[in-house]
Design an enzyme around this catalytic site. Structure first.
Site, PDB file in Angstrom:
ATOM      1  N   ALA A  88     -26.810   9.632 -33.727  1.00 26.99           N
ATOM      2  CA  ALA A  88     -26.741   8.904 -34.999  1.00 26.99           C
ATOM      3  C   ALA A  88     -27.576   9.643 -36.031  1.00 26.99           C
ATOM      4  CB  ALA A  88     -27.246   7.472 -34.839  1.00 26.99           C
ATOM      5  N   ALA A 100     -28.772   3.946 -22.250  1.00 25.64           N
ATOM      6  CA  ALA A 100     -28.583   5.203 -21.522  1.00 25.64           C
ATOM      7  C   ALA A 100     -29.891   5.650 -20.884  1.00 25.64           C
ATOM      8  CB  ALA A 100     -28.051   6.275 -22.463  1.00 25.64           C
ATOM      9  N   ALA A 132     -29.598  10.147 -39.855  1.00 28.54           N
ATOM     10  CA  ALA A 132     -30.761   9.481 -40.438  1.00 28.54           C
ATOM     11  C   ALA A 132     -30.390   8.170 -41.126  1.00 28.54           C
ATOM     12  CB  ALA A 132     -31.452  10.422 -41.431  1.00 28.54           C
ATOM     13  N   TRP A 187     -17.420   9.600 -37.010  1.00 28.19           N
ATOM     14  CA  TRP A 187     -17.307  10.006 -35.619  1.00 28.19           C
ATOM     15  C   TRP A 187     -17.935  11.366 -35.462  1.00 28.19           C
ATOM     16  CZ3 TRP A 187     -15.773   6.380 -32.360  1.00 28.19           C
ATOM     17  CH2 TRP A 187     -14.969   5.348 -32.831  1.00 28.19           C
ATOM     18  N   GLY A 220     -26.167   2.684 -26.323  1.00 28.89           N
ATOM     19  CA  GLY A 220     -26.932   3.635 -27.104  1.00 28.89           C
ATOM     20  C   GLY A 220     -28.099   4.209 -26.318  1.00 28.89           C
ATOM     21  N   HIS A 255       0.840  -1.190   0.000  1.00 32.45           N
ATOM     22  CA  HIS A 255       0.000   0.000   0.000  1.00 32.45           C
ATOM     23  C   HIS A 255       0.882   1.250   0.000  1.00 32.45           C
ATOM     24  CE1 HIS A 255      -3.755  -2.185   1.818  1.00 32.45           C
ATOM     25  NE2 HIS A 255      -3.307  -2.746   0.707  1.00 32.45           N
ATOM     26  N   CYS A 271      -1.286  -1.580   7.637  1.00 29.82           N
ATOM     27  CA  CYS A 271      -0.436  -0.405   7.439  1.00 29.82           C
ATOM     28  C   CYS A 271      -0.172   0.299   8.768  1.00 29.82           C
ATOM     29  CB  CYS A 271      -1.093   0.553   6.453  1.00 29.82           C
ATOM     30  SG  CYS A 271      -1.090  -0.060   4.749  1.00 29.82           S
ATOM     31  N   GLU A 319       1.332   3.784   2.007  1.00 28.86           N
ATOM     32  CA  GLU A 319       2.068   4.139   3.214  1.00 28.86           C
ATOM     33  C   GLU A 319       3.364   3.345   3.323  1.00 28.86           C
ATOM     34  OE1 GLU A 319      -2.346   3.842   4.475  1.00 28.86           O
ATOM     35  OE2 GLU A 319      -1.037   3.123   2.877  1.00 28.86           O
TER      36      GLU A 319
END
Length: 327
Positions: free
Chosen positions: A164, A265, A166, A172, A261, A52, A86, A54
């Site tokens: 997107a 979403a 038509a 992109w 898509g 870790h 730790c 520490e």
């Protein structure tokens, strides 16, 4: 003499070096300084099963750590997991003062690390730079508190929210700089979620490609991925989204990136399961006739039901704008 806030900022910077490789452990940074504020050693969390932050910082400081101060972003652990406590390493090194950014909500720690240090005669201060530390460790803190991964929804659209055209084309909409930034998002996530429709349409790899390094988060497909898809092997899951997140959390996923898509979403937003949105906006318009909106399957019945959030960051990324929103 360096101020303690500056030292915590240095520890935060060091912790960022562990962001990609530390999970399911937190990406912690630590700094050892002498009484004049001179840095004696720094360290960040290594890969799971290794040291870790520490312990790494103490190792760098060596014998000079005796009587020194340790500044660490997250409360040191006091239990034995894949590595030893730790807190024991800190006491054994002779550290006199420990400055902690924030306490660790992991039930195995949760204040016991700080308490163990105090019982051993170490002076402990908690809460220095806490806002910045908690922002850096947001995904980890959420996971340890809820058991679920922190959910980030990523969208790339035109100015009017079109993802997107038509004719179905979408690559992109945003430029190369935004796409590189999105790969950083993937690299920070231990899982990426898409719908089966996205896999069939785009056949994405869903890997994080940064400076010649390819990282592979767990690929999760909501539905069935066709044979020969680039996402295979992957998890194929259907049903309620909540149990899927529970399963991911139980498997050590601290953050998941939703890259599906509009159907995927919209489902995550409608279910109230999104913690943060990262939206890349291109300086272009697509129009509404025949095009596909980023959240085209999401319904909001009234202005009172409008889903609002808090802006975390707005900045230019190449020719595009990156908007980060806390839901």
């Amino acid at each position: 003499m360096i101020h303690v806030d500056e030292l915590m900022a240095l520890a935060i910077e060091e912790g960022e070096k562990a962001r990609f490789h530390a999970p399911p452990n937190p990406w912690v940074g630590a700094v050892v300084v002498d009484s004049r504020g001179a840095v004696l050693g720094v360290g960040h969390t290594q890969v799971p099963g290794d040291s870790h932050a520490e312990v790494v910082a103490l190792r760098h400081a060596g014998e000079r750590a005796r009587g020194a101060t340790l500044v660490v972003t997250l409360e040191p652990c006091g239990h034995t997991g894949r590595t030893g406590p730790c807190t024991e390493a800190i006491v054994a090194a002779g550290i006199s003062t420990v400055v902690i950014g924030t306490l660790d909500p992991d039930p195995r720690v949760s204040g016991t690390g700080a308490a163990a240090l105090r019982e051993a005669g170490v002076t402990v201060t908690v809460g220095v730079g806490e806002t910045l530390v908690r922002e850096q460790l947001t995904a980890y803190l959420w996971h340890r508190t809820t058991g679920r991964p922190f959910v980030v929804l990523k969208v790339a659209s035109t100015l009017d929210g079109v993802v997107a055209m038509a004719d179905g084309s979408s690559q992109w909409i945003t430029g190369e700089a935004a796409r590189i930034d999105a790969h950083v998002l993937r690299a920070r996530s231990q899982a990426v979620i898409v719908g089966a429709g996205t896999v069939r349409r785009d056949d994405p790899r869903l890997t994080a490609r940064l400076d010649g390094v390819v990282l592979e988060p767990l690929r999760v497909v909501l539905g069935s991925a066709p044979q020969g898809s680039k996402v295979r092997p992957c998890w194929e899951r259907t049903g309620d989204l909540g149990p899927i997140l529970d399963e991911l959390g139980a498997n050590g996923v601290l953050q998941t990136l939703v890259e599906g898509g509009p159907t995927t979403a919209s489902a995550f937003v409608a279910a109230g399961l999104v913690n943060r949105v990262v939206w890349y906006v291109a300086p272009a318009v697509g129009g509404s006739i025949g095009t596909l909106g980023a959240l085209s399957e999401l319904t909001t019945t009234s202005i009172e039901a409008l889903r609002r959030g808090r802006l975390v960051d707005v900045r230019a990324v190449g020719e595009d704008v990156r908007i980060e929103l806390e839901v």
